[in-house]
Design a protein around this motif. Structure first.
Motif, PDB file in Angstrom:
ATOM      1  N   PRO A   1      30.646 -52.052 -12.690  1.00  0.00           N
ATOM      2  CA  PRO A   1      30.996 -51.158 -11.575  1.00  0.00           C
ATOM      3  C   PRO A   1      32.412 -50.581 -11.681  1.00  0.00           C
ATOM      4  O   PRO A   1      32.720 -49.589 -11.015  1.00  0.00           O
ATOM      5  CB  PRO A   1      30.872 -52.073 -10.348  1.00  0.00           C
ATOM      6  N   LYS A   2      33.256 -51.175 -12.506  1.00  0.00           N
ATOM      7  CA  LYS A   2      34.633 -50.699 -12.651  1.00  0.00           C
ATOM      8  C   LYS A   2      34.763 -49.607 -13.717  1.00  0.00           C
ATOM      9  O   LYS A   2      35.812 -48.981 -13.829  1.00  0.00           O
ATOM     10  CB  LYS A   2      35.543 -51.871 -13.019  1.00  0.00           C
ATOM     11  N   ILE A   3      33.702 -49.387 -14.490  1.00  0.00           N
ATOM     12  CA  ILE A   3      33.755 -48.414 -15.579  1.00  0.00           C
ATOM     13  C   ILE A   3      33.635 -47.003 -15.027  1.00  0.00           C
ATOM     14  O   ILE A   3      32.750 -46.707 -14.226  1.00  0.00           O
ATOM     15  CB  ILE A   3      32.618 -48.685 -16.592  1.00  0.00           C
ATOM     16  N   LYS A   4      34.534 -46.132 -15.467  1.00  0.00           N
ATOM     17  CA  LYS A   4      34.514 -44.738 -15.049  1.00  0.00           C
ATOM     18  C   LYS A   4      33.827 -43.881 -16.109  1.00  0.00           C
ATOM     19  O   LYS A   4      33.617 -44.303 -17.235  1.00  0.00           O
ATOM     20  CB  LYS A   4      35.940 -44.244 -14.793  1.00  0.00           C
ATOM     21  N   SER A   5      33.497 -42.664 -15.734  1.00  0.00           N
ATOM     22  CA  SER A   5      32.704 -41.786 -16.581  1.00  0.00           C
ATOM     23  C   SER A   5      33.316 -41.606 -17.968  1.00  0.00           C
ATOM     24  O   SER A   5      34.472 -41.220 -18.109  1.00  0.00           O
ATOM     25  CB  SER A   5      32.551 -40.421 -15.907  1.00  0.00           C
ATOM     26  N   ASN A   6      32.526 -41.891 -18.995  1.00  0.00           N
ATOM     27  CA  ASN A   6      32.954 -41.731 -20.382  1.00  0.00           C
ATOM     28  C   ASN A   6      31.711 -41.667 -21.260  1.00  0.00           C
ATOM     29  O   ASN A   6      30.598 -41.833 -20.794  1.00  0.00           O
ATOM     30  CB  ASN A   6      33.868 -42.889 -20.804  1.00  0.00           C
ATOM     31  N   PHE A   7      31.921 -41.454 -22.562  1.00  0.00           N
ATOM     32  CA  PHE A   7      30.797 -41.276 -23.477  1.00  0.00           C
ATOM     33  C   PHE A   7      30.540 -42.487 -24.366  1.00  0.00           C
ATOM     34  O   PHE A   7      29.747 -42.400 -25.307  1.00  0.00           O
ATOM     35  CB  PHE A   7      31.036 -40.046 -24.363  1.00  0.00           C
ATOM     36  N   SER A   8      31.170 -43.625 -24.098  1.00  0.00           N
ATOM     37  CA  SER A   8      30.989 -44.770 -24.994  1.00  0.00           C
ATOM     38  C   SER A   8      30.588 -46.059 -24.293  1.00  0.00           C
ATOM     39  O   SER A   8      29.942 -46.920 -24.892  1.00  0.00           O
ATOM     40  CB  SER A   8      32.285 -45.029 -25.781  1.00  0.00           C
ATOM     41  N   THR A   9      30.961 -46.225 -23.037  1.00  0.00           N
ATOM     42  CA  THR A   9      30.772 -47.501 -22.354  1.00  0.00           C
ATOM     43  C   THR A   9      30.012 -47.318 -21.049  1.00  0.00           C
ATOM     44  O   THR A   9      30.296 -46.385 -20.300  1.00  0.00           O
ATOM     45  CB  THR A   9      32.138 -48.158 -22.053  1.00  0.00           C
ATOM     46  N   GLY A  10      29.060 -48.212 -20.786  1.00  0.00           N
ATOM     47  CA  GLY A  10      28.280 -48.122 -19.556  1.00  0.00           C
ATOM     48  C   GLY A  10      26.940 -47.434 -19.788  1.00  0.00           C
ATOM     49  O   GLY A  10      26.531 -47.182 -20.920  1.00  0.00           O
ATOM     50  N   PHE A  11      26.243 -47.131 -18.687  1.00  0.00           N
ATOM     51  CA  PHE A  11      24.967 -46.424 -18.763  1.00  0.00           C
ATOM     52  C   PHE A  11      25.263 -44.925 -18.832  1.00  0.00           C
ATOM     53  O   PHE A  11      25.483 -44.279 -17.815  1.00  0.00           O
ATOM     54  CB  PHE A  11      24.107 -46.753 -17.544  1.00  0.00           C
ATOM     55  N   LYS A  12      25.218 -44.382 -20.037  1.00  0.00           N
ATOM     56  CA  LYS A  12      25.643 -43.003 -20.270  1.00  0.00           C
ATOM     57  C   LYS A  12      24.440 -42.053 -20.266  1.00  0.00           C
ATOM     58  O   LYS A  12      24.204 -41.335 -21.244  1.00  0.00           O
ATOM     59  CB  LYS A  12      26.391 -42.929 -21.601  1.00  0.00           C
ATOM     60  N   THR A  13      23.693 -42.049 -19.173  1.00  0.00           N
ATOM     61  CA  THR A  13      22.572 -41.121 -19.089  1.00  0.00           C
ATOM     62  C   THR A  13      23.120 -39.713 -18.868  1.00  0.00           C
ATOM     63  O   THR A  13      24.234 -39.540 -18.340  1.00  0.00           O
ATOM     64  CB  THR A  13      21.652 -41.489 -17.918  1.00  0.00           C
ATOM     65  N   PRO A  14      22.373 -38.681 -19.262  1.00  0.00           N
ATOM     66  CA  PRO A  14      22.861 -37.307 -19.046  1.00  0.00           C
ATOM     67  C   PRO A  14      23.087 -36.986 -17.581  1.00  0.00           C
ATOM     68  O   PRO A  14      23.951 -36.172 -17.235  1.00  0.00           O
ATOM     69  CB  PRO A  14      21.749 -36.439 -19.657  1.00  0.00           C
ATOM     70  N   TRP A  15      22.317 -37.630 -16.707  1.00  0.00           N
ATOM     71  CA  TRP A  15      22.455 -37.360 -15.265  1.00  0.00           C
ATOM     72  C   TRP A  15      23.704 -38.043 -14.706  1.00  0.00           C
ATOM     73  O   TRP A  15      24.400 -37.485 -13.873  1.00  0.00           O
ATOM     74  CB  TRP A  15      21.207 -37.857 -14.545  1.00  0.00           C
ATOM     75  N   ALA A  16      24.008 -39.243 -15.193  1.00  0.00           N
ATOM     76  CA  ALA A  16      25.225 -39.930 -14.763  1.00  0.00           C
ATOM     77  C   ALA A  16      26.465 -39.206 -15.269  1.00  0.00           C
ATOM     78  O   ALA A  16      27.476 -39.104 -14.559  1.00  0.00           O
ATOM     79  CB  ALA A  16      25.226 -41.377 -15.259  1.00  0.00           C
ATOM     80  N   LEU A  17      26.397 -38.686 -16.475  1.00  0.00           N
ATOM     81  CA  LEU A  17      27.541 -37.968 -17.042  1.00  0.00           C
ATOM     82  C   LEU A  17      27.774 -36.628 -16.343  1.00  0.00           C
ATOM     83  O   LEU A  17      28.858 -36.056 -16.453  1.00  0.00           O
ATOM     84  CB  LEU A  17      27.324 -37.738 -18.541  1.00  0.00           C
ATOM     85  N   SER A  18      26.769 -36.144 -15.630  1.00  0.00           N
ATOM     86  CA  SER A  18      26.877 -34.847 -14.951  1.00  0.00           C
ATOM     87  C   SER A  18      27.387 -34.959 -13.524  1.00  0.00           C
ATOM     88  O   SER A  18      27.672 -33.942 -12.894  1.00  0.00           O
ATOM     89  CB  SER A  18      25.508 -34.151 -14.943  1.00  0.00           C
TER      90      SER A  18
END
Length: 217
Positions: free
Chosen positions: A133-150
């Motif tokens: 829950p502490k991870i902020k938007s990025n392209f390497s760590t966490g659930f990096k779905t296209p919808w979450a990244l948007s």
């Protein structure tokens, strides 16, 4: 992670140092793969443990480089402690895996590999789940779905759900180490991981659609 890099360097070297410390006592052939019942099914020459131990160095170098090349590298400052903790936990996990391999090489059958692996994965899931829950938007760590990244809101919801599922999965694995047969425990791990990965992905898509519908209204 400035000023803390030496911690990761030491941790990343430990698996290789562990192999070197017991290398003269290792048998010519060491277990490299286990069946679902915990029996060693594949052996390799002991020198193969040296590059295996060095993989943690490569992993740490990659983890160190990723924040510098990520298009959203500025966000890493917002979860620097969590990212550093993930790096530490992954190194400790790798070191524990190497300890299991060495223990089975020196004294085969002394430990239950399925239970040891289940406990390690359970603890890893617990740690990762609490950090997600502490991870902020990025392209390497966490659930990096296209919808979450948007969408930052969708990103936060996805990481919170993923974190809860990792914690739940970790607790199930730890409980299974005490109450479930070895074969069932080994077989359950892929299924648990599949559920943990699938649900946040599906919900991420659903939350994004809901957000877009609300914007059109």
């Amino acid at each position: 992670m400035k000023g803390k890099g030496w911690i990761l360097v030491i941790l990343s070297l430990l698996p290789l140092l562990m192999v070197l410390a017991v290398y003269p006592e290792l048998p010519a052939l060491v277990p490299m793969h286990w069946e679902i019942n915990g029996v060693s099914a594949e052996y390799g020459e002991k020198w193969m443990l040296l590059p295996l131990g060095g993989m943690s160095v490569l992993m740490t170098a990659l983890l160190w480089a990723v924040p510098k090349i990520d298009p959203r590298k500025e966000n890493y400052r917002r979860f620097e402690r969590a990212y550093f903790s993930i790096c530490v936990v992954l190194n400790v996990f790798f070191m524990a895996v190497m300890a299991i391999v060495l223990a089975e090489s020196l004294s085969p059958g002394r430990i239950s590999v399925p239970r040891a692996a289940g406990a390690l994965c359970g603890l890893l899931f617990l740690f990762i789940g609490n950090l997600m829950p502490k991870i902020k938007s990025n392209f390497s760590t966490g659930f990096k779905t296209p919808w979450a990244l948007s969408s930052e809101e969708v990103w936060n919801k996805t990481q919170r759900l993923g974190g809860r599922l990792f914690v739940l999965g970790g607790l199930v694995l730890l409980a299974g180490c005490f109450f479930v047969e070895e074969k069932a425990l080994f077989a359950a791990l892929p299924g648990i991981l599949f559920v943990i990965l699938l649900l946040p992905t599906v919900m991420s898509w659903r939350w994004y659609r809901q957000e877009q519908e609300e914007k059109r209204e």
